[in-house]
Design a protein around this motif. Structure first.
Motif, PDB file in Angstrom:
ATOM      1  N   CYS A 259       0.883  -1.339  -0.082  1.00 41.53           N
ATOM      2  CA  CYS A 259      -0.018   0.036  -0.134  1.00 41.53           C
ATOM      3  C   CYS A 259       0.951   1.314   0.013  1.00 41.53           C
ATOM      4  O   CYS A 259       1.967   1.229   0.652  1.00 41.53           O
ATOM      5  CB  CYS A 259      -0.835   0.074   1.276  1.00 41.53           C
ATOM      6  N   GLY A 260       0.388   2.190  -0.876  1.00 45.45           N
ATOM      7  CA  GLY A 260       1.292   3.631  -0.865  1.00 45.45           C
ATOM      8  C   GLY A 260       2.477   3.400  -2.027  1.00 45.45           C
ATOM      9  O   GLY A 260       3.024   4.477  -2.102  1.00 45.45           O
ATOM     10  N   THR A 261       2.435   2.295  -2.560  1.00 47.75           N
ATOM     11  CA  THR A 261       3.732   2.076  -3.338  1.00 47.75           C
ATOM     12  C   THR A 261       3.295   2.835  -4.940  1.00 47.75           C
ATOM     13  O   THR A 261       2.119   2.319  -5.548  1.00 47.75           O
ATOM     14  CB  THR A 261       4.052   0.628  -3.540  1.00 47.75           C
ATOM     15  N   VAL A 262       4.230   3.496  -5.388  1.00 48.53           N
ATOM     16  CA  VAL A 262       3.991   4.219  -6.773  1.00 48.53           C
ATOM     17  C   VAL A 262       4.092   3.084  -7.749  1.00 48.53           C
ATOM     18  O   VAL A 262       5.391   2.332  -7.857  1.00 48.53           O
ATOM     19  CB  VAL A 262       4.685   5.340  -7.020  1.00 48.53           C
ATOM     20  N   CYS A 263       3.132   2.357  -8.337  1.00 54.89           N
ATOM     21  CA  CYS A 263       3.548   1.234  -9.105  1.00 54.89           C
ATOM     22  C   CYS A 263       3.452   1.640 -10.786  1.00 54.89           C
ATOM     23  O   CYS A 263       3.937   0.654 -11.447  1.00 54.89           O
ATOM     24  CB  CYS A 263       2.366   0.088  -8.798  1.00 54.89           C
ATOM     25  N   ASP A 264       2.985   2.854 -11.213  1.00 50.70           N
ATOM     26  CA  ASP A 264       2.969   3.012 -12.412  1.00 50.70           C
ATOM     27  C   ASP A 264       3.263   4.671 -12.669  1.00 50.70           C
ATOM     28  O   ASP A 264       2.636   5.183 -11.921  1.00 50.70           O
ATOM     29  CB  ASP A 264       1.957   2.569 -13.353  1.00 50.70           C
ATOM     30  N   VAL A 272      -1.019   4.340  -7.730  1.00 48.93           N
ATOM     31  CA  VAL A 272      -0.574   4.001  -6.343  1.00 48.93           C
ATOM     32  C   VAL A 272      -1.302   2.887  -5.833  1.00 48.93           C
ATOM     33  O   VAL A 272      -2.478   2.798  -5.947  1.00 48.93           O
ATOM     34  CB  VAL A 272      -0.726   5.427  -5.293  1.00 48.93           C
ATOM     35  N   ALA A 273      -0.837   1.960  -5.252  1.00 46.91           N
ATOM     36  CA  ALA A 273      -1.429   0.836  -4.821  1.00 46.91           C
ATOM     37  C   ALA A 273      -2.116   1.129  -3.459  1.00 46.91           C
ATOM     38  O   ALA A 273      -1.537   1.750  -2.536  1.00 46.91           O
ATOM     39  CB  ALA A 273      -0.380  -0.390  -4.381  1.00 46.91           C
ATOM     40  N   CYS A 274      -3.255   0.511  -3.379  1.00 47.84           N
ATOM     41  CA  CYS A 274      -4.165   0.698  -2.047  1.00 47.84           C
ATOM     42  C   CYS A 274      -4.488  -0.928  -1.588  1.00 47.84           C
ATOM     43  O   CYS A 274      -4.008  -1.701  -2.135  1.00 47.84           O
ATOM     44  CB  CYS A 274      -5.563   1.236  -2.368  1.00 47.84           C
ATOM     45  N   LYS A 275      -5.031  -0.821  -0.692  1.00 49.22           N
ATOM     46  CA  LYS A 275      -5.467  -2.211   0.039  1.00 49.22           C
ATOM     47  C   LYS A 275      -6.367  -2.979  -0.705  1.00 49.22           C
ATOM     48  O   LYS A 275      -5.990  -4.083  -0.998  1.00 49.22           O
ATOM     49  CB  LYS A 275      -6.204  -2.045   1.496  1.00 49.22           C
ATOM     50  N   GLU A 276      -7.316  -2.261  -1.281  1.00 47.94           N
ATOM     51  CA  GLU A 276      -8.170  -2.964  -2.434  1.00 47.94           C
ATOM     52  C   GLU A 276      -8.217  -2.285  -3.702  1.00 47.94           C
ATOM     53  O   GLU A 276      -8.523  -0.847  -3.679  1.00 47.94           O
ATOM     54  CB  GLU A 276      -9.575  -3.214  -1.722  1.00 47.94           C
ATOM     55  N   GLY A 277      -7.315  -2.632  -4.648  1.00 47.38           N
ATOM     56  CA  GLY A 277      -7.447  -1.866  -5.797  1.00 47.38           C
ATOM     57  C   GLY A 277      -6.328  -0.705  -6.099  1.00 47.38           C
ATOM     58  O   GLY A 277      -5.456  -0.906  -5.129  1.00 47.38           O
ATOM     59  N   SER A 278      -6.287   0.110  -6.804  1.00 45.31           N
ATOM     60  CA  SER A 278      -5.264   0.979  -6.883  1.00 45.31           C
ATOM     61  C   SER A 278      -5.916   2.460  -7.434  1.00 45.31           C
ATOM     62  O   SER A 278      -7.092   2.465  -7.797  1.00 45.31           O
ATOM     63  CB  SER A 278      -4.300   0.859  -8.114  1.00 45.31           C
ATOM     64  N   GLU A 305       8.738   4.362 -10.398  1.00 48.90           N
ATOM     65  CA  GLU A 305       8.063   3.224  -9.835  1.00 48.90           C
ATOM     66  C   GLU A 305       8.848   2.680  -8.582  1.00 48.90           C
ATOM     67  O   GLU A 305      10.081   2.466  -8.601  1.00 48.90           O
ATOM     68  CB  GLU A 305       7.976   2.331 -10.893  1.00 48.90           C
ATOM     69  N   GLY A 306       8.168   2.456  -7.497  1.00 48.27           N
ATOM     70  CA  GLY A 306       8.868   1.666  -6.387  1.00 48.27           C
ATOM     71  C   GLY A 306       8.775   2.765  -5.370  1.00 48.27           C
ATOM     72  O   GLY A 306       8.984   2.637  -4.175  1.00 48.27           O
ATOM     73  N   ALA A 307       8.516   4.252  -5.639  1.00 54.66           N
ATOM     74  CA  ALA A 307       8.645   5.093  -4.665  1.00 54.66           C
ATOM     75  C   ALA A 307       7.475   4.843  -3.549  1.00 54.66           C
ATOM     76  O   ALA A 307       6.422   4.567  -4.164  1.00 54.66           O
ATOM     77  CB  ALA A 307       8.465   6.618  -5.362  1.00 54.66           C
ATOM     78  N   VAL A 308       7.633   5.428  -2.462  1.00 58.73           N
ATOM     79  CA  VAL A 308       6.528   5.371  -1.404  1.00 58.73           C
ATOM     80  C   VAL A 308       5.906   6.238  -0.995  1.00 58.73           C
ATOM     81  O   VAL A 308       6.581   7.270  -0.683  1.00 58.73           O
ATOM     82  CB  VAL A 308       6.997   4.329  -0.448  1.00 58.73           C
ATOM     83  N   LEU A 309       4.374   6.577  -1.077  1.00 56.87           N
ATOM     84  CA  LEU A 309       3.810   7.649  -0.545  1.00 56.87           C
ATOM     85  C   LEU A 309       3.186   7.378   0.971  1.00 56.87           C
ATOM     86  O   LEU A 309       2.995   6.166   1.208  1.00 56.87           O
ATOM     87  CB  LEU A 309       2.568   8.095  -1.394  1.00 56.87           C
ATOM     88  N   SER A 310       3.384   8.264   2.034  1.00 58.41           N
ATOM     89  CA  SER A 310       3.232   8.088   3.380  1.00 58.41           C
ATOM     90  C   SER A 310       2.348   8.917   3.889  1.00 58.41           C
ATOM     91  O   SER A 310       1.809   9.994   3.258  1.00 58.41           O
ATOM     92  CB  SER A 310       4.500   7.945   4.092  1.00 58.41           C
TER      93      SER A 310
END
Length: 310
Positions: A259-264, A272-278, A305-310
């Motif tokens: 969760c919170g990862t920049v995936c694209d 950004v990845a979320c618990k359910e969906g993006s 990609e791979g950066a993390v939002l917090s």
């Protein structure tokens, strides 16, 4: 038939269309609004929007710090109004004020009461994923938005609607419904309907802390949060220790990343990845910069990609 003598009470932009509409249908004998407040870096006193409009139209304006004060109540009573119309005034009226006009006091509320009584009905309707919202004209009592319903009109909440876009739509709808209701009051065509207390819900006051995004929530709930809090206080996260406000979200598919990862990182979007969906984001504002498209943001900010939002 003589026009109703009306005292208008309101403060923000939302109230201005209702005041403008009432000028054509009633005799507005006084406008009551909040005191001027300091704003901006210089903390210069700024008048509320209702005051600005009222003075432009040569209306009498009073700005009591406390509308319940005895001197204020006496001043309002001396005007002998037929009706008091309240639209987002920002102070609670005492029973002594409610008893002044012969037709009582009515309130223009931006929800389909009894759903979303309280301070933030517009944002709450988006946050909870309601399919519709609207405006209720209610007879005011001492409770919080508990009075009988005099009239009500609904509109759909579109998938692209934000707190700001609904604010504008409901301000216009409220103005139209308020004038119709005032006319019906004058002609004796109103049949008050008590609210169903079992269906009552309450909208809490919005603050900046509500804008902090928790990426462990579902993409659907975060998307609603971003839309509900646009334009204020805005939804935000942190990138490399800097606040990043985000707008124009779209719910995407699950991406299988923390969760919170920049995936694209596309040319015009960030996913950004979320618990359910993006969540697919189209507009951002990094701390110290203006709001801009993701396309423009990426021209001056290296995001991988791979950066993390917090």
């Amino acid at each position: 038939m003589d026009k109703l003598k009306v005292i208008f009470m309101g403060t923000p932009d939302f109230a201005v269309p209702s005041l403008a509409a009432l000028l054509d249908k009633t005799e507005v004998i006084c406008v009551v609004t909040q005191p001027d407040r300091p704003k901006g870096r210089g903390h210069k006193l700024q008048p509320p929007p209702v005051k600005i409009f009222a003075e432009e139209n040569n209306l009498r304006v009073i700005q009591p710090p406390k509308v319940k004060a005895r001197a204020v109540v006496d001043e309002l009573a001396a005007l002998h109004p037929d009706l008091i119309v309240v639209v987002a005034f920002g102070q609670i009226l005492s029973q002594k004020i409610l008893d002044i006009p012969r037709f009582g006091c009515i309130n223009v509320h931006a929800s389909l009461l009894p759903r979303w009584r309280g301070a933030s009905p517009i944002q709450s309707s988006v946050l909870e994923g309601d399919s519709e919202t609207g405006v209720t004209i209610q007879q005011m009592g001492e409770g919080l938005d508990t009075g009988c319903i005099l009239s009500q009109r609904s509109i759909p909440i579109e998938p692209s609607d934000t707190g700001g876009s609904l604010f504008d739509k409901l301000a216009r709808l409220g103005a139209s419904l308020a004038t119709e209701t005032v006319d019906d009051i004058l002609k004796g065509r109103i049949s008050p309907v008590p609210q169903d207390e079992e269906k009552a819900t309450y909208a809490k006051k919005i603050d900046k802390a509500m804008g902090r995004i928790d990426w462990t929530q579902s993409a659907v709930s975060i998307e609603r949060q971003i839309r509900a809090l646009d334009p204020w206080p805005s939804a935000y996260t942190y990138l490399d220790g800097k606040m990043l406000k985000v707008w124009k979200p779209v719910v995407g598919d699950a991406v299988g990343a923390p969760c919170g990862t920049v995936c694209d990182v596309g040319k015009e979007t960030i996913t950004v990845a979320c618990k359910e969906g993006s969540l697919i984001i189209k507009e951002v504002q990094i701390e110290g910069k203006k709001r801009m498209s993701v396309r423009d943001f990426l021209l001056g900010y290296r995001l991988s990609e791979g950066a993390v939002l917090s």
